[in-house]
Design an enzyme around this catalytic site. Structure first.
Site, short mmCIF file in Angstrom:
data_model
loop_
_atom_site.label_atom_id
_atom_site.label_comp_id
_atom_site.label_asym_id
_atom_site.label_seq_id
_atom_site.Cartn_x
_atom_site.Cartn_y
_atom_site.Cartn_z
N GLN A 5 109.36 14.21 18.91
CA GLN A 5 108.23 13.41 18.44
C GLN A 5 107.10 14.27 17.86
OE1 GLN A 5 107.64 11.54 22.30
NE2 GLN A 5 108.21 9.56 21.40
N ARG B 56 99.27 13.82 22.92
CA ARG B 56 100.46 14.08 23.71
C ARG B 56 101.62 13.24 23.21
NH1 ARG B 56 103.44 11.56 27.13
NH2 ARG B 56 102.04 9.76 27.21
N VAL B 57 102.81 13.84 23.24
CA VAL B 57 104.05 13.10 23.01
C VAL B 57 104.99 13.44 24.16
CG1 VAL B 57 103.85 12.92 20.50
CG2 VAL B 57 104.98 14.91 21.51
N SER B 58 106.01 12.63 24.33
CA SER B 58 106.91 12.80 25.46
C SER B 58 107.94 13.90 25.28
CB SER B 58 107.62 11.48 25.77
OG SER B 58 106.67 10.51 26.13
N ASN B 59 108.41 14.11 24.02
CA ASN B 59 109.45 15.12 23.83
C ASN B 59 109.30 15.80 22.47
OD1 ASN B 59 110.94 13.55 21.80
ND2 ASN B 59 111.42 12.20 23.52
#
Length: 191
Positions: free
Chosen positions: A63, A57-60
């Site tokens: 990324q 997972r990444v935040s946005n």
């Protein structure tokens, strides 16, 4: 058995008497349960193998390169251990957002006894706060969450990392509020 299925010993004794979950007996008349009984109760079948999955997972969206790096690292690790991944799950969204669709489907799969192991690069890739709670939930369904980059931290270092995470989350929110405030100031319909 009581710990594994989340009931009290008294409940197991009552179920044994009523025939809902009949215990085996030792020569001294003590109750015991086999792993086969546990698996049957949990709905785990031998011909229904559980999956090994990688979760990244990444935040946005900015990324996405980091997301690719996480996946590559996870694949290399499991391949080195001789493990075959059945699925690679990727998410883009905040670790504080418990409404991530793919993550919730993964939680459902855990509770439906479909997952054997989940591989993640760091705890915060799975969930920003409350990792221990989710790890305990997974354990209840015989699912292991394998954290690959989990250096042994002292309590002080762990507290420092948690505080940095909190500051990061709130600084992102403040930045978002500033952008929202500018939009309001520039909207002529609101003046």
């Amino acid at each position: 058995m009581a710990n594994k299925i989340g009931v009290t010993v008294t409940t197991l004794q009552r179920w044994d008497r009523s025939g809902k979950l009949v215990a085996n007996r030792t020569p001294t008349n003590r109750r015991y349960y086999t792993e086969e009984q546990l698996n049957e109760y949990l709905g785990i079948k031998k011909n229904n193998p559980r999956k090994n999955v990688a979760y990244a997972r990444v935040s946005n969206f900015g990324q996405k390169d980091d997301l690719k790096n996480q996946i590559e690292f996870l694949r290399n690790y499991v391949n080195g251990k001789g493990v075959i991944l059945d699925d690679v799950i990727t998410d883009i969204g905040s670790g504080l957002n418990y409404k991530r669709k793919k993550w919730n489907l993964l939680i459902d799969d855990i509770m439906n006894n479909k997952i054997d192991k989940i591989y993640v690069t760091y705890k915060d890739r799975f969930v920003r706060f409350g990792f221990d709670w989710f790890e305990r939930l997974a354990d209840r369904f015989n699912t292991e969450i394998v954290v690959l980059n989990n250096p042994d931290l002292s309590p002080l270092e762990e507290l420092t990392e948690d505080l940095i995470s909190i500051i990061h989350v709130f600084s992102c929110r403040i930045y978002g509020l500033r952008k929202y405030k500018k939009k309001i100031e520039n909207d002529k319909n609101l003046h």
